[in-house]
Design an enzyme around this catalytic site. Structure first.
Site, short mmCIF file in Angstrom:
data_model
loop_
_atom_site.label_atom_id
_atom_site.label_comp_id
_atom_site.label_asym_id
_atom_site.label_seq_id
_atom_site.Cartn_x
_atom_site.Cartn_y
_atom_site.Cartn_z
N ASP A 105 56.46 9.95 39.73
CA ASP A 105 55.15 9.32 39.80
C ASP A 105 55.22 7.79 39.70
OD1 ASP A 105 52.43 9.24 40.14
OD2 ASP A 105 51.92 10.03 38.17
N LYS A 158 41.22 1.09 43.10
CA LYS A 158 40.98 1.97 41.95
C LYS A 158 40.42 1.18 40.77
CE LYS A 158 44.52 3.61 39.68
NZ LYS A 158 45.72 4.44 39.37
N LYS A 181 55.94 6.67 36.12
CA LYS A 181 55.08 7.04 34.99
C LYS A 181 55.74 8.04 34.06
CE LYS A 181 50.35 6.74 36.83
NZ LYS A 181 50.63 6.49 38.24
N LYS A 226 48.65 15.03 37.44
CA LYS A 226 48.49 13.62 37.13
C LYS A 226 48.18 13.42 35.65
CE LYS A 226 48.19 10.52 39.70
NZ LYS A 226 49.17 9.50 40.17
#
Length: 521
Positions: A315, A405, A477, A364
């Site tokens: 990620d 975002k 991530k 996520k």
């Protein structure tokens, strides 16, 4: 070193030449010796801790030949793939474009390899000297990357770029003709793994449902791409939609042999991303997972180890999570106790649309929720065993905001004598413009690691590094690490690991921040 010095004491080296008996340069390799120091802690019978310095000598061999490198992206026609492709063309053709803020030139801002510097040492006056990270070792220039890949959508890259609505129109206009000729290869599509709202894009598919046949098809695609463009190496990166988590099933994906058997049987719990990873492992091509799903199930990691193939994930860490991993690192190291972290974000690109499905959002949520674990565990003065901040992650799909975002975070912290500190952040993250430089870093560093070998102790031959490329953690991530080793999420430690590994490869000791020369009489 042959430097040219600028006013801010920045040195632009053509070659860093280290004057040390620990390093030797040849036309083909850099050979270095490095004494790796650590501290072994043992608890004594009276409860005191005994700290014992240890040292291990490593030898590193770095191949200096920079290859002609191909990058194949799974999801090439997505926002990240089309943005990166257009950006590299802009660099290649030295384009400029106009917006309401003036004329712009291409840059690689946001790339740690291309746009950050490291402290190399001090000059004769004791001033710090900084050099570009990319100049420490021979690395691929991202402008020279040859791009290709797969997508479930048949749109060419110009159409994909226009659909993404990321880049300014004047830039799109200049690269559109070239990108019209770039069409993704058919990809694999298992509807159970991505949101149902993606089905209208799925018009470019490898036929059939035989998963072993799909592996062989992808392997052939990689070989054909490599041959057609006369490439030395290829790296594959997953930048497609987030999949749901694959169930970990005993006898299916728990061991290497079970995983291979499950693929041969086209087992429903084998995900598309795992098929691509398997194809790359068997083809000897590094594979990096840029989405949060559990692509690398235990059986697949074991296969990578068996083949000594390189994998990395998971990620892309682009906006909100990068801020979180830096801020929590600072707070905990400052002796401040975060007790609640609430992260809310909404976005309108196709990633947001896919994540509006609960099973994909859960992938996520897991990757975003684990980024503070090691930082919390590092301070037992703030947190009791098992104690952890309340951590909530919310993602909503709002089409009108597109790729910009919106990330809102609140940190509630316990401070001195029963006090409370609340920190609120509002962060507008241009999603693909933050993620694309991460792809560059992941690819360039993964390729470099294919050229670095080590030996230590009784080893008589040089060996490649472990299959799991944890050195890539700064860009990810939910960073994968070697099985059984601790995960490091703290951003500063991840960045320091990159810098010091590069230093070791040219025979330099790790950077220290004592500044002792400035603190003594």
């Amino acid at each position: 070193m042959a430097p040219s010095t600028t006013d801010n004491n920045m040195i632009q080296p053509r070659l860093i030449k280290v004057n040390s008996s620990n390093v030797k340069y040849t036309d083909e390799h850099i050979l270095s010796k490095y004494n790796y120091s650590n501290t072994l802690i043992t608890k004594q019978s009276d409860g005191t801790l005994l700290a014992e310095p240890t040292e291990t000598t490593y030898e590193f061999k770095t191949d200096c030949k920079v290859p002609r490198l191909g990058l194949m992206m799974v999801g090439w026609g997505g926002n990240n793939g089309s943005t990166l492709t257009a950006s590299i063309l802009a660099h290649k053709h030295k384009l400029t474009w106009r917006t309401k803020r003036g004329v712009h030139e291409p840059n690689y801002f946001g790339s740690v390899t291309q746009s950050s510097t490291v402290r190399l040492g001090v000059d004769a006056e004791g001033n710090d000297v900084h050099v570009p990270l990319k100049d420490m070792l021979p690395m691929v220039n991202p402008t020279d990357l040859v791009l290709g890949g797969w997508d479930i959508s048949s749109k060419n890259l110009a159409e994909s770029m226009e659909r993404a609505e990321v880049l300014d129109y004047d830039l799109q206009r200049q690269v559109s003709e070239e990108m019209k000729n770039m069409v993704p290869l058919p990809s694999i599509y298992y509807p159970d793994f991505i949101a149902a709202n993606q089905s209208d894009r799925a018009d470019n598919l490898i036929p059939g449902d035989d998963k072993r046949a799909h592996v062989e098809h992808i392997r052939k695609d990689i070989r054909d791409f490599k041959a057609a463009h006369h490439l030395d190496k290829v790296i594959v990166i997953w930048t497609a939609n987030t999949e749901r988590y694959a169930d970990l099933v005993q006898g299916v994906n728990d061991t290497a042999d079970h995983f291979l058997a499950a693929v041969d049987q086209s087992h429903p719990e084998i995900a598309p991303s795992s098929i691509f990873a398997l194809a790359c492992i068997e083809e000897g091509v590094p594979f990096i997972n840029g989405s949060p799903q559990n692509t690398f199930v235990p059986g697949l990691i074991a296969l990578a180890e068996r083949h000594r193939a390189f994998i990395g994930g998971d990620d892309f860490k682009s906006g909100q999570t990068k801020m979180k991993s830096a801020l929590v690192d600072f707070l905990v190291n400052a002796g401040i106790k975060p007790v609640a972290i609430t992260s809310y974000n909404h976005l309108g690109n196709n990633d947001g649309k896919n994540l509006s499905s609960h099973r994909q959002f859960r992938s996520k949520e897991i990757s975003k929720s684990t980024v503070v674990d090691d930082m919390v565990a590092a301070n037992h003065l703030l947190y009791q065993p098992g104690e952890h901040p309340d951590h909530t992650v919310v993602i909503k799909y709002v089409p009108s905001v597109g790729d910009s975002k919106r990330a809102l975070d609140e940190y509630e912290c316990d401070i001195f004598m029963g006090g409370r500190q609340s920190i609120s952040l509002y962060n507008i993250c241009e999603d693909s413009l933050l993620a694309s430089p991460l792809i560059i870093d992941l690819v360039i560093m993964a390729e470099l690691m294919t050229r670095v070998e080590y030996k230590s102790g009784e080893m008589t031959k040089f060996s490649s590094f472990h299959s799991v490329l944890s050195i890539l953690s700064y860009m990810l991530k939910a960073p994968m690490v070697t099985p059984g080793t601790p995960v490091v999420n703290a951003l500063s430690r991840q960045r320091t690991a990159i810098e010091n590994l590069f230093r070791a490869c040219i025979g330099l000791s790790p950077n220290n921040e004592m500044g002792l020369e400035h603190k003594v009489w």
